[in-house]
Motif scaffolding. Sequence first.
Motif, PDB file in Angstrom:
ATOM      1  N   MET A   1       0.849  -1.192   0.000  1.00  0.00           N
ATOM      2  CA  MET A   1       0.000   0.000   0.000  1.00  0.00           C
ATOM      3  C   MET A   1       0.877   1.232   0.000  1.00  0.00           C
ATOM      4  SD  MET A   1      -1.426   0.108   3.948  1.00  0.00           S
ATOM      5  CE  MET A   1      -1.647  -1.660   3.967  1.00  0.00           C
ATOM      6  N   PHE A   3       1.457   5.329   0.778  1.00  0.00           N
ATOM      7  CA  PHE A   3       0.984   6.420   1.611  1.00  0.00           C
ATOM      8  C   PHE A   3       1.614   7.713   1.125  1.00  0.00           C
ATOM      9  CE2 PHE A   3       1.103   2.777   4.678  1.00  0.00           C
ATOM     10  CZ  PHE A   3      -0.253   2.556   4.658  1.00  0.00           C
ATOM     11  N   SER A 182     -10.446   9.976  -0.597  1.00  0.00           N
ATOM     12  CA  SER A 182      -9.184  10.490  -0.050  1.00  0.00           C
ATOM     13  C   SER A 182      -9.130  12.010  -0.122  1.00  0.00           C
ATOM     14  CB  SER A 182      -7.991   9.898  -0.808  1.00  0.00           C
ATOM     15  OG  SER A 182      -7.824   8.538  -0.500  1.00  0.00           O
ATOM     16  N   GLU A 214      -5.127   4.631   3.330  1.00  0.00           N
ATOM     17  CA  GLU A 214      -4.446   3.879   2.279  1.00  0.00           C
ATOM     18  C   GLU A 214      -4.479   4.648   0.960  1.00  0.00           C
ATOM     19  OE1 GLU A 214      -6.526   0.187   2.232  1.00  0.00           O
ATOM     20  OE2 GLU A 214      -5.404  -0.646   3.921  1.00  0.00           O
ATOM     21  N   GLY A 215      -3.296   4.929   0.429  1.00  0.00           N
ATOM     22  CA  GLY A 215      -3.202   5.672  -0.818  1.00  0.00           C
ATOM     23  C   GLY A 215      -3.523   7.138  -0.686  1.00  0.00           C
ATOM     24  N   ARG A 218      -2.135  11.243   5.576  1.00  0.00           N
ATOM     25  CA  ARG A 218      -1.834  10.719   6.912  1.00  0.00           C
ATOM     26  C   ARG A 218      -2.053  11.856   7.902  1.00  0.00           C
ATOM     27  NH1 ARG A 218       2.975   6.517   7.988  1.00  0.00           N
ATOM     28  NH2 ARG A 218       2.429   5.895  10.120  1.00  0.00           N
ATOM     29  N   THR A 244      -5.389   2.305  10.328  1.00  0.00           N
ATOM     30  CA  THR A 244      -5.124   2.200   8.899  1.00  0.00           C
ATOM     31  C   THR A 244      -6.459   1.920   8.219  1.00  0.00           C
ATOM     32  OG1 THR A 244      -2.916   1.305   9.349  1.00  0.00           O
ATOM     33  CG2 THR A 244      -3.784   1.011   7.128  1.00  0.00           C
ATOM     34  N   ASP A 246      -9.238   2.114   4.719  1.00  0.00           N
ATOM     35  CA  ASP A 246      -9.617   2.297   3.321  1.00  0.00           C
ATOM     36  C   ASP A 246     -10.368   3.624   3.240  1.00  0.00           C
ATOM     37  OD1 ASP A 246     -10.518   0.999   0.527  1.00  0.00           O
ATOM     38  OD2 ASP A 246     -12.250   1.956   1.489  1.00  0.00           O
ATOM     39  N   ARG A 268     -11.353  -3.338   6.290  1.00  0.00           N
ATOM     40  CA  ARG A 268     -11.179  -2.017   5.680  1.00  0.00           C
ATOM     41  C   ARG A 268     -10.796  -0.953   6.703  1.00  0.00           C
ATOM     42  NH1 ARG A 268     -15.845  -0.865   1.441  1.00  0.00           N
ATOM     43  NH2 ARG A 268     -14.139   0.245   0.413  1.00  0.00           N
TER      44      ARG A 268
END
Length: 289
Positions: A1, A3, A182, A214-215, A218, A244, A246, A268
Amino acid sequence: MGFVATFDPVSEHERTRAALAAAIPRLARLLREVPDLDAASGVPRWSVGDVGAHLTSVYLAYGSVVSPDAADTAVDWGSVLPSGDLPFVERITAMNDASVAVVDGEGRARLGDLIAERGETFLRITGNLAPDAPVAAPWYGPGPTLTVAVVTGLMLGESLVHGLDMARGAGLPWSIGGDEASLVIGQSMPTMMSLALDTAKARGVRVAFDLVVEGGPRLAVVVDDGAMTVTRDAPPRAYDCRLTVDPAAFLLVSFRRTPIWKAVALGRMRAGGRRPWLAMRLGRLVATP
Protein backbone atom coordinates in the motif's frame (compact mmCIF):
# COMPACT_ATOMS: atom_id res chain seq x y z
CA MET A 1 0.00 0.00 0.00
CA GLY A 2 1.22 3.51 -0.77
CA PHE A 3 0.98 6.42 1.61
CA VAL A 4 1.30 10.05 0.62
CA ALA A 5 4.08 11.58 2.72
CA THR A 6 3.64 15.18 1.56
CA PHE A 7 1.08 17.00 -0.52
CA ASP A 8 0.84 20.04 -2.75
CA PRO A 9 -2.22 22.02 -1.55
CA VAL A 10 -2.73 23.72 -4.91
CA SER A 11 -2.57 20.47 -6.89
CA GLU A 12 -4.81 18.65 -4.42
CA HIS A 13 -7.34 21.46 -4.51
CA GLU A 14 -7.46 21.28 -8.31
CA ARG A 15 -8.01 17.52 -8.14
CA THR A 16 -10.82 18.07 -5.64
CA ARG A 17 -12.44 20.59 -7.99
CA ALA A 18 -12.15 18.10 -10.83
CA ALA A 19 -13.73 15.36 -8.70
CA LEU A 20 -16.61 17.69 -7.76
CA ALA A 21 -17.04 18.66 -11.42
CA ALA A 22 -17.35 14.96 -12.26
CA ALA A 23 -19.78 14.27 -9.40
CA ILE A 24 -22.23 17.05 -10.30
CA PRO A 25 -23.51 15.56 -13.60
CA ARG A 26 -23.67 12.13 -11.93
CA LEU A 27 -25.95 13.60 -9.28
CA ALA A 28 -28.07 15.43 -11.84
CA ARG A 29 -28.49 12.23 -13.86
CA LEU A 30 -29.34 10.25 -10.73
CA LEU A 31 -32.05 12.70 -9.70
CA ARG A 32 -33.56 12.70 -13.18
CA GLU A 33 -33.73 8.89 -13.09
CA VAL A 34 -35.29 8.57 -9.62
CA PRO A 35 -38.68 6.87 -10.09
CA ASP A 36 -40.19 8.15 -6.81
CA LEU A 37 -38.89 11.19 -4.95
CA ASP A 38 -41.07 10.26 -1.97
CA ALA A 39 -39.32 6.92 -1.48
CA ALA A 40 -37.35 6.44 1.75
CA SER A 41 -33.68 7.32 1.40
CA GLY A 42 -30.51 6.26 3.20
CA VAL A 43 -31.22 9.05 5.72
CA PRO A 44 -33.87 7.60 8.07
CA ARG A 45 -36.10 10.67 8.41
CA TRP A 46 -35.76 11.95 4.82
CA SER A 47 -37.17 10.87 1.48
CA VAL A 48 -35.04 10.77 -1.65
CA GLY A 49 -36.52 14.14 -2.61
CA ASP A 50 -35.65 15.55 0.82
CA VAL A 51 -32.02 14.55 0.36
CA GLY A 52 -31.96 16.12 -3.10
CA ALA A 53 -33.51 19.32 -1.73
CA HIS A 54 -30.95 19.43 1.09
CA LEU A 55 -28.07 18.96 -1.33
CA THR A 56 -29.24 21.72 -3.68
CA SER A 57 -29.50 24.01 -0.64
CA VAL A 58 -25.97 23.06 0.43
CA TYR A 59 -24.69 24.00 -3.02
CA LEU A 60 -26.54 27.33 -2.81
CA ALA A 61 -25.27 28.03 0.72
CA TYR A 62 -21.60 27.47 -0.06
CA GLY A 63 -21.87 29.53 -3.22
CA SER A 64 -23.50 32.32 -1.22
CA VAL A 65 -20.75 32.56 1.41
CA VAL A 66 -18.01 32.44 -1.22
CA SER A 67 -19.64 35.16 -3.33
CA PRO A 68 -22.32 36.95 -1.25
CA ASP A 69 -23.05 39.55 -3.94
CA ALA A 70 -23.68 37.12 -6.79
CA ALA A 71 -27.32 37.27 -7.83
CA ASP A 72 -27.56 33.51 -8.38
CA THR A 73 -26.23 32.65 -4.90
CA ALA A 74 -27.91 35.22 -2.64
CA VAL A 75 -29.26 33.88 0.67
CA ASP A 76 -31.12 35.73 3.43
CA TRP A 77 -29.23 34.16 6.32
CA GLY A 78 -31.34 35.92 8.93
CA SER A 79 -34.34 33.82 7.88
CA VAL A 80 -32.46 30.52 7.82
CA LEU A 81 -29.90 30.45 10.65
CA PRO A 82 -31.03 28.95 13.97
CA SER A 83 -31.35 31.38 16.85
CA GLY A 84 -29.39 31.11 20.07
CA ASP A 85 -26.05 29.56 20.93
CA LEU A 86 -26.77 25.94 20.08
CA PRO A 87 -24.27 23.06 20.39
CA PHE A 88 -22.71 21.90 17.11
CA VAL A 89 -24.99 18.90 16.48
CA GLU A 90 -28.20 20.75 17.35
CA ARG A 91 -27.20 23.71 15.20
CA ILE A 92 -26.42 21.58 12.15
CA THR A 93 -29.56 19.48 12.64
CA ALA A 94 -31.67 22.65 12.63
CA MET A 95 -29.89 23.91 9.51
CA ASN A 96 -30.38 20.57 7.75
CA ASP A 97 -34.11 20.67 8.47
CA ALA A 98 -34.31 24.24 7.19
CA SER A 99 -32.39 23.33 4.04
CA VAL A 100 -35.02 20.78 3.03
CA ALA A 101 -37.82 23.33 3.40
CA VAL A 102 -36.03 25.92 1.24
CA VAL A 103 -36.84 24.02 -1.97
CA ASP A 104 -40.53 24.31 -2.90
CA GLY A 105 -42.66 22.00 -5.02
CA GLU A 106 -41.57 23.59 -8.28
CA GLY A 107 -37.94 23.18 -7.27
CA ARG A 108 -38.45 19.53 -6.40
CA ALA A 109 -39.73 18.92 -9.90
CA ARG A 110 -36.35 20.01 -11.28
CA LEU A 111 -33.84 18.91 -8.63
CA GLY A 112 -31.48 17.51 -11.25
CA ASP A 113 -31.37 20.86 -13.04
CA LEU A 114 -30.85 22.74 -9.76
CA ILE A 115 -27.95 20.49 -8.80
CA ALA A 116 -26.31 21.06 -12.18
CA GLU A 117 -26.88 24.84 -12.15
CA ARG A 118 -25.76 25.45 -8.57
CA GLY A 119 -22.80 23.10 -8.80
CA GLU A 120 -21.56 24.80 -11.95
CA THR A 121 -22.07 28.20 -10.31
CA PHE A 122 -19.93 27.21 -7.33
CA LEU A 123 -17.13 25.97 -9.56
CA ARG A 124 -17.30 29.15 -11.63
CA ILE A 125 -17.18 31.63 -8.75
CA THR A 126 -14.36 29.75 -7.00
CA GLY A 127 -12.31 29.16 -10.15
CA ASN A 128 -9.87 32.03 -9.58
CA LEU A 129 -9.69 31.85 -5.78
CA ALA A 130 -6.65 30.52 -3.93
CA PRO A 131 -7.20 27.31 -1.93
CA ASP A 132 -6.49 29.15 1.33
CA ALA A 133 -8.87 32.06 0.64
CA PRO A 134 -11.03 32.50 3.78
CA VAL A 135 -14.73 31.68 3.71
CA ALA A 136 -17.26 32.35 6.49
CA ALA A 137 -19.62 29.52 7.41
CA PRO A 138 -22.39 31.08 9.52
CA TRP A 139 -24.30 27.82 9.98
CA TYR A 140 -21.40 26.53 12.11
CA GLY A 141 -21.68 29.55 14.40
CA PRO A 142 -20.23 33.07 14.45
CA GLY A 143 -16.61 32.00 14.96
CA PRO A 144 -15.40 29.42 12.41
CA THR A 145 -13.81 30.55 9.17
CA LEU A 146 -13.10 27.90 6.56
CA THR A 147 -11.09 28.09 3.33
CA VAL A 148 -12.11 27.57 -0.28
CA ALA A 149 -10.22 24.24 -0.22
CA VAL A 150 -12.12 23.03 2.86
CA VAL A 151 -15.46 24.13 1.41
CA THR A 152 -14.73 22.36 -1.88
CA GLY A 153 -13.83 19.19 0.01
CA LEU A 154 -17.02 19.46 2.05
CA MET A 155 -19.13 19.86 -1.08
CA LEU A 156 -17.49 16.81 -2.63
CA GLY A 157 -18.14 14.80 0.53
CA GLU A 158 -21.79 15.89 0.68
CA SER A 159 -22.20 15.03 -3.00
CA LEU A 160 -20.71 11.54 -2.69
CA VAL A 161 -22.48 10.54 0.52
CA HIS A 162 -25.88 12.02 -0.32
CA GLY A 163 -25.62 10.56 -3.80
CA LEU A 164 -25.38 7.18 -2.08
CA ASP A 165 -28.33 8.05 0.18
CA MET A 166 -30.52 8.83 -2.81
CA ALA A 167 -29.34 5.86 -4.85
CA ARG A 168 -30.07 3.48 -1.99
CA GLY A 169 -33.63 4.77 -1.75
CA ALA A 170 -34.16 4.75 -5.51
CA GLY A 171 -32.58 1.36 -6.11
CA LEU A 172 -30.05 2.88 -8.51
CA PRO A 173 -26.26 2.37 -8.70
CA TRP A 174 -23.84 4.79 -7.06
CA SER A 175 -20.13 4.37 -6.43
CA ILE A 176 -17.59 6.21 -4.28
CA GLY A 177 -14.02 5.84 -5.47
CA GLY A 178 -11.03 5.67 -3.18
CA ASP A 179 -9.38 8.69 -4.80
CA GLU A 180 -12.53 10.79 -4.34
CA ALA A 181 -12.87 9.76 -0.71
CA SER A 182 -9.18 10.49 -0.05
CA LEU A 183 -9.65 14.03 -1.36
CA VAL A 184 -12.59 14.61 0.98
CA ILE A 185 -10.61 13.31 3.96
CA GLY A 186 -7.51 15.33 3.16
CA GLN A 187 -9.24 18.58 2.25
CA SER A 188 -12.03 18.83 4.81
CA MET A 189 -11.51 16.50 7.75
CA PRO A 190 -8.49 18.22 9.37
CA THR A 191 -10.74 21.23 9.90
CA MET A 192 -14.11 19.58 10.45
CA MET A 193 -13.01 16.90 12.92
CA SER A 194 -11.72 19.60 15.26
CA LEU A 195 -14.82 21.75 14.75
CA ALA A 196 -17.15 18.82 15.45
CA LEU A 197 -15.35 17.62 18.57
CA ASP A 198 -17.71 16.80 21.44
CA THR A 199 -15.89 18.90 24.01
CA ALA A 200 -17.80 17.43 26.94
CA LYS A 201 -16.77 13.88 26.03
CA ALA A 202 -13.21 15.05 25.30
CA ARG A 203 -12.75 16.78 28.65
CA GLY A 204 -9.91 15.12 30.53
CA VAL A 205 -9.04 12.93 27.51
CA ARG A 206 -5.44 12.88 26.27
CA VAL A 207 -4.85 10.57 23.33
CA ALA A 208 -3.00 10.70 20.00
CA PHE A 209 -4.16 8.82 16.90
CA ASP A 210 -2.09 8.14 13.80
CA LEU A 211 -4.73 8.02 11.04
CA VAL A 212 -3.27 6.43 7.93
CA VAL A 213 -5.46 6.50 4.82
CA GLU A 214 -4.45 3.88 2.28
CA GLY A 215 -3.20 5.67 -0.82
CA GLY A 216 -4.13 9.01 0.73
CA PRO A 217 -3.32 11.45 3.52
CA ARG A 218 -1.83 10.72 6.91
CA LEU A 219 -3.32 12.67 9.80
CA ALA A 220 -2.12 13.17 13.35
CA VAL A 221 -5.27 13.47 15.48
CA VAL A 222 -4.45 14.67 19.00
CA VAL A 223 -7.05 15.16 21.72
CA ASP A 224 -5.89 17.13 24.75
CA ASP A 225 -8.40 17.83 27.52
CA GLY A 226 -11.35 19.07 25.48
CA ALA A 227 -9.42 20.29 22.43
CA MET A 228 -8.42 18.55 19.19
CA THR A 229 -5.76 19.28 16.61
CA VAL A 230 -5.58 17.44 13.29
CA THR A 231 -2.34 17.83 11.34
CA ARG A 232 -1.28 16.51 7.96
CA ASP A 233 2.28 15.26 7.53
CA ALA A 234 3.04 15.80 11.22
CA PRO A 235 6.62 15.37 12.49
CA PRO A 236 7.35 11.96 14.04
CA ARG A 237 5.93 11.49 17.51
CA ALA A 238 4.60 8.78 19.80
CA TYR A 239 1.01 7.69 19.15
CA ASP A 240 -1.36 5.73 21.34
CA CYS A 241 -3.25 4.16 18.44
CA ARG A 242 -2.70 3.76 14.71
CA LEU A 243 -5.73 3.46 12.43
CA THR A 244 -5.12 2.20 8.90
CA VAL A 245 -8.23 2.73 6.79
CA ASP A 246 -9.62 2.30 3.32
CA PRO A 247 -10.64 5.82 2.27
CA ALA A 248 -14.17 5.07 1.07
CA ALA A 249 -14.88 2.93 4.13
CA PHE A 250 -13.60 5.62 6.49
CA LEU A 251 -15.71 8.27 4.75
CA LEU A 252 -18.87 6.20 5.17
CA VAL A 253 -18.07 5.32 8.78
CA SER A 254 -17.41 9.00 9.51
CA PHE A 255 -20.80 9.96 8.05
CA ARG A 256 -22.47 7.11 9.99
CA ARG A 257 -23.50 5.37 6.76
CA THR A 258 -21.58 2.18 7.55
CA PRO A 259 -21.19 0.73 11.06
CA ILE A 260 -17.59 0.57 12.19
CA TRP A 261 -17.89 -3.11 13.07
CA LYS A 262 -18.67 -3.91 9.44
CA ALA A 263 -15.66 -1.97 8.14
CA VAL A 264 -13.45 -3.77 10.67
CA ALA A 265 -14.92 -7.19 9.83
CA LEU A 266 -14.22 -6.60 6.13
CA GLY A 267 -10.62 -5.59 6.87
CA ARG A 268 -11.18 -2.02 5.68
CA MET A 269 -10.26 -0.49 9.04
CA ARG A 270 -7.44 -1.89 11.17
CA ALA A 271 -6.14 -0.72 14.54
CA GLY A 272 -2.60 -1.04 15.85
CA GLY A 273 -0.07 0.71 18.03
CA ARG A 274 0.38 0.66 21.80
CA ARG A 275 -3.32 0.94 22.63
CA PRO A 276 -5.33 -0.31 19.62
CA TRP A 277 -8.55 -0.60 21.63
CA LEU A 278 -8.77 3.22 21.64
CA ALA A 279 -9.74 3.16 17.94
CA MET A 280 -13.45 2.92 18.79
CA ARG A 281 -13.16 6.05 20.92
CA LEU A 282 -12.30 8.36 18.03
CA GLY A 283 -15.75 8.10 16.46
CA ARG A 284 -17.44 8.80 19.79
CA LEU A 285 -15.42 11.99 20.29
CA VAL A 286 -16.48 13.57 16.97
CA ALA A 287 -20.12 14.65 16.95
CA THR A 288 -22.33 13.95 13.92
CA PRO A 289 -25.87 15.25 13.29
